[in-house]
Scaffold this motif. Structure first.
Motif, PDB file in Angstrom:
ATOM      1  N   ALA A  83     -36.378  45.948  30.619  1.00  0.00           N
ATOM      2  CA  ALA A  83     -36.210  44.871  29.347  1.00  0.00           C
ATOM      3  C   ALA A  83     -34.533  43.878  30.136  1.00  0.00           C
ATOM      4  O   ALA A  83     -34.198  42.836  30.475  1.00  0.00           O
ATOM      5  CB  ALA A  83     -35.728  44.551  28.273  1.00  0.00           C
ATOM      6  N   PHE A  92     -43.699  40.004  29.665  1.00  0.00           N
ATOM      7  CA  PHE A  92     -44.203  41.382  29.550  1.00  0.00           C
ATOM      8  C   PHE A  92     -44.988  41.668  28.245  1.00  0.00           C
ATOM      9  O   PHE A  92     -45.542  41.111  27.552  1.00  0.00           O
ATOM     10  CB  PHE A  92     -42.833  42.183  28.386  1.00  0.00           C
ATOM     11  CG  PHE A  92     -43.061  43.503  27.916  1.00  0.00           C
ATOM     12  CD1 PHE A  92     -43.016  44.671  28.697  1.00  0.00           C
ATOM     13  CD2 PHE A  92     -43.315  44.536  26.570  1.00  0.00           C
ATOM     14  CE1 PHE A  92     -43.283  45.592  29.242  1.00  0.00           C
ATOM     15  CE2 PHE A  92     -43.510  46.004  26.914  1.00  0.00           C
ATOM     16  CZ  PHE A  92     -43.352  46.647  27.548  1.00  0.00           C
ATOM     17  N   MET A  94     -48.175  44.488  26.400  1.00  0.00           N
ATOM     18  CA  MET A  94     -48.434  45.191  25.559  1.00  0.00           C
ATOM     19  C   MET A  94     -49.270  45.210  25.119  1.00  0.00           C
ATOM     20  O   MET A  94     -49.894  44.938  24.316  1.00  0.00           O
ATOM     21  CB  MET A  94     -46.811  44.741  24.514  1.00  0.00           C
ATOM     22  CG  MET A  94     -46.727  46.261  23.931  1.00  0.00           C
ATOM     23  SD  MET A  94     -47.742  47.228  22.814  1.00  0.00           S
ATOM     24  CE  MET A  94     -48.534  46.062  21.749  1.00  0.00           C
ATOM     25  N   SER A 103     -44.483  44.831  16.625  1.00  0.00           N
ATOM     26  CA  SER A 103     -45.467  43.857  17.563  1.00  0.00           C
ATOM     27  C   SER A 103     -44.768  42.491  17.775  1.00  0.00           C
ATOM     28  O   SER A 103     -43.983  41.947  18.280  1.00  0.00           O
ATOM     29  CB  SER A 103     -46.951  43.979  17.908  1.00  0.00           C
ATOM     30  OG  SER A 103     -47.246  42.647  19.496  1.00  0.00           O
ATOM     31  N   GLU A 107     -41.284  40.931  19.764  1.00  0.00           N
ATOM     32  CA  GLU A 107     -41.581  38.887  20.869  1.00  0.00           C
ATOM     33  C   GLU A 107     -40.528  38.682  20.669  1.00  0.00           C
ATOM     34  O   GLU A 107     -39.868  38.149  21.494  1.00  0.00           O
ATOM     35  CB  GLU A 107     -43.445  38.948  19.844  1.00  0.00           C
ATOM     36  CG  GLU A 107     -42.868  37.164  20.839  1.00  0.00           C
ATOM     37  CD  GLU A 107     -44.142  36.217  20.301  1.00  0.00           C
ATOM     38  OE1 GLU A 107     -45.138  35.779  20.683  1.00  0.00           O
ATOM     39  OE2 GLU A 107     -44.462  36.242  18.859  1.00  0.00           O
ATOM     40  N   LEU A 110     -37.493  39.867  21.926  1.00  0.00           N
ATOM     41  CA  LEU A 110     -37.435  40.149  23.873  1.00  0.00           C
ATOM     42  C   LEU A 110     -37.237  37.763  24.049  1.00  0.00           C
ATOM     43  O   LEU A 110     -36.537  37.728  25.639  1.00  0.00           O
ATOM     44  CB  LEU A 110     -38.792  39.901  24.869  1.00  0.00           C
ATOM     45  CG  LEU A 110     -38.822  41.641  24.211  1.00  0.00           C
ATOM     46  CD1 LEU A 110     -40.097  41.613  25.061  1.00  0.00           C
ATOM     47  CD2 LEU A 110     -38.088  42.337  24.961  1.00  0.00           C
ATOM     48  N   TYR A 117     -43.751  37.389  25.845  1.00  0.00           N
ATOM     49  CA  TYR A 117     -44.251  38.675  25.292  1.00  0.00           C
ATOM     50  C   TYR A 117     -45.875  38.196  25.216  1.00  0.00           C
ATOM     51  O   TYR A 117     -46.275  37.288  24.528  1.00  0.00           O
ATOM     52  CB  TYR A 117     -43.474  39.180  24.688  1.00  0.00           C
ATOM     53  CG  TYR A 117     -43.825  40.204  23.671  1.00  0.00           C
ATOM     54  CD1 TYR A 117     -44.007  41.780  23.696  1.00  0.00           C
ATOM     55  CD2 TYR A 117     -44.953  40.187  22.700  1.00  0.00           C
ATOM     56  CE1 TYR A 117     -44.420  42.521  23.274  1.00  0.00           C
ATOM     57  CE2 TYR A 117     -45.475  40.879  22.049  1.00  0.00           C
ATOM     58  CZ  TYR A 117     -44.970  42.501  22.062  1.00  0.00           C
ATOM     59  OH  TYR A 117     -45.332  43.356  21.713  1.00  0.00           O
ATOM     60  N   ASP A 119     -48.926  40.262  23.422  1.00  0.00           N
ATOM     61  CA  ASP A 119     -49.491  41.085  22.952  1.00  0.00           C
ATOM     62  C   ASP A 119     -51.193  41.749  22.734  1.00  0.00           C
ATOM     63  O   ASP A 119     -51.699  40.461  22.380  1.00  0.00           O
ATOM     64  CB  ASP A 119     -48.930  40.363  20.958  1.00  0.00           C
ATOM     65  CG  ASP A 119     -49.957  41.735  19.396  1.00  0.00           C
ATOM     66  OD1 ASP A 119     -50.314  42.857  19.721  1.00  0.00           O
ATOM     67  OD2 ASP A 119     -50.532  40.901  19.329  1.00  0.00           O
ATOM     68  N   GLY A 140     -50.309  35.235  22.219  1.00  0.00           N
ATOM     69  CA  GLY A 140     -48.582  34.779  23.057  1.00  0.00           C
ATOM     70  C   GLY A 140     -48.922  33.628  23.107  1.00  0.00           C
ATOM     71  O   GLY A 140     -49.667  32.428  22.982  1.00  0.00           O
TER      72      GLY A 140
END
Length: 296
Positions: A83, A92, A94, A103, A107, A110, A117, A119, A140
């Motif tokens: 990060a 990112f 995930m 999750s 988000e 970050l 982010y 998910d 996202g």
């Protein structure tokens, strides 16, 4: 210039995803706690990095394919975490099965660092990951998809966009895992009953896989049982975790899941008997008084 992408976690799914990205022309920077796994991928054209931070320094898209939320947090915020090394505006992705609320919180965490982010839990198994044919259940922001959408398509045959913020991807994956876990447990119970009643295992498998009682999990996992091969493609302990997440999610809204609860107990029993790191089809070993096929 070849686009760079980072992938952390070269397990059964992650390795296949890295191979798919490389096939699509990406320069794939990888990291794994098993140094030899990253070096092996580098030997066939990838780039091995010693730490998540080193991956993030080179790549504006970082894909995480580790086991759970704790490992994801470690690779992001632990020593030499990704990060702090990611440039603002980087994405990112995930791909783990996690609590949807975790999750959602990730988000935001970050975003506070200027990072995007997605998910994006995954399904399909190692073979489909390697061939680029797996399924991704994603959610996202439009900005995150704009940056990483092509990479998602390079890894998965079907990328479902389920929302414009984290949460829906993980919720759908939780429901998928409910079905997967229950189906494996039911398949094991059916095969165990057949063995107990003296039915030839090969014949039972042949009939069921061509009858209405078949499921993808019966066809796939009971083949492992027939071969006597419990090499973990997805381990018993994965379903201890995933069905636990299913039950936690439902408990929060006081929603009953009787089949999920029973299947969870079956995987727990298998794990406590020492089979946690074996293939999830080893849940059949909890049934007494049956002779399982020997390894071929």
């Amino acid at each position: 210039m070849t686009e760079k992408i980072g992938l952390i976690g070269l397990g059964a799914m992650g390795l296949g995803m890295a191979q798919s990205l490389r096939r699509k022309g990406y320069s794939v920077h990888v990291c794994d706690v098993r140094t030899e796994a990253a070096q092996a991928f580098a030997a066939v054209g990838g780039v091995a990095c010693a730490t998540p931070a080193a991956v993030a320094e080179h790549c504006e898209i970082v894909v995480s394919v580790v086991v759970n939320a704790a490992q994801t947090e470690q690779l992001l915020f632990g020593e030499n975490g990704a990060a702090a090394a990611m440039r603002r505006g980087s994405v990112f992705v995930m791909c783990s099965t996690v609590d949807p609320n975790w999750s959602i919180a990730m988000e935001k965490r970050l975003a506070d660092m200027g990072l995007l982010y997605i998910d994006a839990p995954i399904s399909g198994g190692a073979a489909k990951a390697a061939s680029g044919e797996m399924t991704m259940m994603s959610a996202g922001s439009p900005a995150a998809y704009a940056k990483a959408g092509a990479a998602l398509d390079a890894m998965a045959a079907k990328v479902y966009k389920l929302g414009d913020a984290a949460g829906p991807g993980s919720k759908v994956k939780i429901i998928n895992q409910l079905l997967a876990g229950v189906h494996i447990a039911a398949a094991a119970e059916a095969m165990a009953l057949g063995l107990r009643e003296g039915v030839a295992a090969d014949a039972l498998y042949e009939v069921i896989t061509h009858s209405a009682g078949n499921s993808w999990m019966f066809e796939n996992r009971m083949a492992h049982v027939l071969a006597g091969d419990y090499t973990p493609l997805s381990a018993v302990d994965i379903f201890v975790k995933d069905l636990g997440l299913v039950l936690d999610t439902a408990r929060a809204s006081k929603f009953p899941l009787p089949l999920s609860a029973t299947a969870h107990q079956m995987f727990m029993q298998a794990s406590s008997a020492g089979h946690g790191r074996e293939d999830d089809s080893a849940v059949i070993k909890i049934f007494p008084g049956i002779d399982l096929p020997a390894a071929k």
